[in-house]
Scaffold this motif. Structure first.
Motif, PDB file in Angstrom:
ATOM      1  N   GLN A  76       0.354 105.969  39.794  1.00  0.00           N
ATOM      2  CA  GLN A  76      -0.775 106.023  38.881  1.00  0.00           C
ATOM      3  C   GLN A  76      -0.196 106.092  37.476  1.00  0.00           C
ATOM      4  OE1 GLN A  76      -4.665 106.497  39.542  1.00  0.00           O
ATOM      5  NE2 GLN A  76      -3.526 104.914  40.592  1.00  0.00           N
ATOM      6  N   TRP A  84      -3.911 111.398  31.113  1.00  0.00           N
ATOM      7  CA  TRP A  84      -4.535 110.585  32.158  1.00  0.00           C
ATOM      8  C   TRP A  84      -5.488 109.563  31.541  1.00  0.00           C
ATOM      9  CZ3 TRP A  84      -9.383 109.475  34.048  1.00  0.00           C
ATOM     10  CH2 TRP A  84      -9.454 108.960  35.340  1.00  0.00           C
ATOM     11  N   SER A 117      -5.678 105.431  43.211  1.00  0.00           N
ATOM     12  CA  SER A 117      -4.593 105.536  44.190  1.00  0.00           C
ATOM     13  C   SER A 117      -4.819 104.725  45.464  1.00  0.00           C
ATOM     14  CB  SER A 117      -4.389 106.998  44.565  1.00  0.00           C
ATOM     15  OG  SER A 117      -3.774 107.633  43.477  1.00  0.00           O
ATOM     16  N   ASP A 195      -8.846 106.367  47.654  1.00  0.00           N
ATOM     17  CA  ASP A 195      -7.452 106.604  48.050  1.00  0.00           C
ATOM     18  C   ASP A 195      -7.120 106.093  49.457  1.00  0.00           C
ATOM     19  OD1 ASP A 195      -7.538 107.868  45.606  1.00  0.00           O
ATOM     20  OD2 ASP A 195      -7.562 109.897  46.435  1.00  0.00           O
ATOM     21  N   CYS A 250      -6.624 111.661  48.471  1.00  0.00           N
ATOM     22  CA  CYS A 250      -5.284 111.257  48.922  1.00  0.00           C
ATOM     23  C   CYS A 250      -4.903 111.607  50.373  1.00  0.00           C
ATOM     24  CB  CYS A 250      -4.246 111.838  47.976  1.00  0.00           C
ATOM     25  SG  CYS A 250      -4.482 111.289  46.295  1.00  0.00           S
ATOM     26  N   TRP A 322       3.452 114.345  43.648  1.00  0.00           N
ATOM     27  CA  TRP A 322       3.305 114.513  42.196  1.00  0.00           C
ATOM     28  C   TRP A 322       3.491 115.996  41.849  1.00  0.00           C
ATOM     29  CZ3 TRP A 322      -2.243 115.006  39.930  1.00  0.00           C
ATOM     30  CH2 TRP A 322      -2.179 115.282  38.549  1.00  0.00           C
TER      31      TRP A 322
HETATM   32  C1  FRU Z   1      -5.599 112.474  42.777  1.00  0.00           C
HETATM   33  C2  FRU Z   1      -6.547 111.442  42.182  1.00  0.00           C
HETATM   34  C3  FRU Z   1      -6.978 110.442  43.214  1.00  0.00           C
HETATM   35  C4  FRU Z   1      -7.345 109.257  42.375  1.00  0.00           C
HETATM   36  C5  FRU Z   1      -6.310 109.318  41.290  1.00  0.00           C
HETATM   37  C6  FRU Z   1      -6.790 108.833  39.962  1.00  0.00           C
HETATM   38  O1  FRU Z   1      -4.773 113.046  41.836  1.00  0.00           O
HETATM   39  O2  FRU Z   1      -7.666 112.090  41.602  1.00  0.00           O
HETATM   40  O3  FRU Z   1      -8.015 110.878  44.061  1.00  0.00           O
HETATM   41  O4  FRU Z   1      -7.296 108.056  43.088  1.00  0.00           O
HETATM   42  O5  FRU Z   1      -5.920 110.664  41.186  1.00  0.00           O
HETATM   43  O6  FRU Z   1      -5.760 108.826  39.028  1.00  0.00           O
END
Ligand code: FRU
Length: 508
Positions: A76, A84, A117, A195, A250, A322
């Motif tokens: 990501q 973010w 993700s 995810d 995830c 992560w």
């Molecule tokens: C988990 C998450 C996933 C999503 C992604 C977005 O950290 O929230 O559920 O796909 O990060 O960046």
């Protein structure tokens, strides 16, 4: 933004919301070099052997797939800022899980939204038909199978669009990725469903041994997940619900032998914060036998994913996670991943549990001639300083021998101070603790083993061969020289330590 792939085309830059005084017009330029070419990977807080993005933000590891000797790591990525946003799949490759080369971003936002993700697989049998020119070897195996990845598209229409599952594929061994023209392959079902983690399920009962199907684990809503199946990676049907995981986001799902016994396997269903179920899976129903259990107990560790297509001859279940929440003050990048770990199942007095250890490749970074120490304590709590320590990248193996006595001492049986971080063990409550993060741990044959791995901004702890692991980020100011101090109470008899320095992967 790397614009190589649009070479020869016209570029229109459109600014949608511009802050007063923005210099975007005068500061935007076209160049053949990254602006930070000679500074990158030399920054003050750059992790020295943990993966971190060259620049910009990362959170979850995505699309972990091994193909033709290369570990692919998608992540990501916010390519344009250190927080973010603008979610994109970054891409890095390695042949040892430690030395990474970052490639151009692999999957960029489109009309369906940003790229959340997901996962990747090798479509060995070309079930998707995405390889239009399959080349077969003498035994009929396809030599140029497509690599196929799944991700969540979300937030089209200025954030209002729902999340749905989309697909990209590569016909050049994972270098470049094409969006599947009829995306999304699974339209929105519920909530923030997302995810997708896809894997091949081999039908065991089948005698000719080559029947199987694709399974997708998907996060649905609240604390619920579901499984889908497909014959061709394109048409999916729901086969099973997995509810009340005690976490969200995830998922991952995989089969492992118990204590290495291939005739006694279990399936693990894994969720975003490291809660997992142990159970069985017949290709349609996941039947829970136990859990949710906690593979982590807090700390900086979230949204882990395991590799797809590790060859059977290797057989490992390799995971990246992560290290959510770490700080990298003033850096042009933000966030890092844990060291790669190997997962196994072990029968314990409490039942079958996951065991998580660093992969053996990490040992290749060890500098020879470790500092070793063997100390007999006299129950006097006098701290022992490990002498002659240098550097900040350490890999330390401790073996603590506890006294056989039934003492009721409630003080710390073991206490380790390393770069200002405290790790302790209390025998009276069978609990190990790292900076306030606690996990149950019982001695094995009167011994506690602790392995500590420190990088510039993190320490990871593995206790009793991976029965407990805790990851913690901190900012190591490195103003003071390396010091590791051990103390204990009357229940600690002696300890041994082996301290390796680790090499940076960035030495050039
Ligand atoms: C988990 C998450 C996933 C999503 C992604 C977005 O950290 O929230 O559920 O796909 O990060 O960046």
């Amino acid at each position: 933004l790397e614009v190589d792939k649009w070479k020869g085309k016209r570029l229109n830059l459109i600014a949608e919301t511009v802050a007063g005084g923005s210099e975007w017009k005068t500061r935007t330029r076209l160049s053949d070099e990254m602006s930070d070419e000679d500074l990158v990977y030399r920054e003050e807080y750059r992790p020295q052997f943990h993966f971190s993005p060259r620049r910009g933000w990362t959170n979850d590891p995505n699309g972990l797939v091994y193909y033709k000797g290369i570990y692919h790591l998608f992540f990501q990525h916010n390519p344009y800022g250190t927080s973010w946003g603008n979610m994109t799949w970054g891409h890095a490759v390695s042949n040892d899980l430690l030395h990474w080369t970052e490639k151009p971003d692999a999957v960029i936002p489109d009309k369906n939204g940003v790229i959340f993700s997901g996962s990747a697989v090798v479509d060995w049998k070309n079930t998707s038909g995405l390889q239009k020119k399959p080349v077969k070897d003498k035994s009929g195996n396809i030599e140029n199978p497509p690599l196929v990845a799944f991700y969540t598209s979300t937030g089209a229409n200025r954030g209002k669009g729902p999340s749905a599952q989309s697909m990209v594929y590569s016909l050049d061994e994972g270098n470049t990725w094409f969006k599947y023209p009829r995306n999304p392959v699974i339209p929105h079902i519920i909530g923030g469903n997302r995810d997708p983690k896809v894997f091949w399920y081999e039908e065991k009962k089948n005698t000719n041994g080559n029947q199987g199907k694709w399974i997708m684990a998907l996060y649905m809503d609240k604390e619920d997940y579901a499984l889908f199946s497909s014959g061709n990676l394109i048409r999916w049907e729901k086969i099973c619900d997995i509810k009340d995981m005690g976490c969200s986001e995830c998922p991952d799902m995989f089969e492992l032998p118990v204590d290495g016994d291939k005739d006694n396997t279990r399936w693990v269903f894994w969720g975003g914060n490291g809660k997992y179920l142990i159970g069985t899976f017949d290709g349609i129903t996941f039947k829970k036998e136990g859990g949710p259990f906690d593979a982590k107990h807090g700390g900086n560790d979230y949204a882990a994913q395991t590799y797809s297509d590790i060859p059977a001859s290797d057989g490992r279940r390799i995971m990246f996670s992560w290290m959510s929440g770490g700080q990298y003050p003033g850096m042009p990048f933000n966030q890092q991943f844990t060291v790669p770990r190997n997962l196994t199942l072990r029968e314990t007095p409490q039942g079958i549990r996951l065991v998580i250890e660093p992969v053996k490749e990490l040992e290749s970074l060890r500098v020879s001639n470790p500092v070793t120490l063997s100390v007999k304590l006299k129950g006097n709590e006098i701290p022992v300083n490990i002498p002659d320590l240098k550097g900040e990248l350490l890999d330390i193996e401790f073996l603590f021998n506890l006294k056989n006595s039934e003492s009721r001492d409630t003080s710390k049986t073991i206490n380790i101070e390393i770069f200002g971080q405290t790790i302790s063990y209390r025998k009276n409550i069978n609990t190990i603790e790292m900076e306030g993060i606690r996990a149950p741990l019982t001695p094995v044959d009167g011994k506690i083993k602790i392995r500590l791995i420190t990088d510039r901004t993190s320490v990871e702890m593995f206790a009793n061969d991976g029965s407990v692991q805790i990851a913690k980020c901190f900012v190591n100011s490195r103003k003071s020289p390396a010091s590791v101090v051990i103390s204990g109470n009357q229940d600690l008899e002696s300890f041994e330590a082996t301290v390796y320095n680790l090499r940076s992967v960035w030495k050039r």
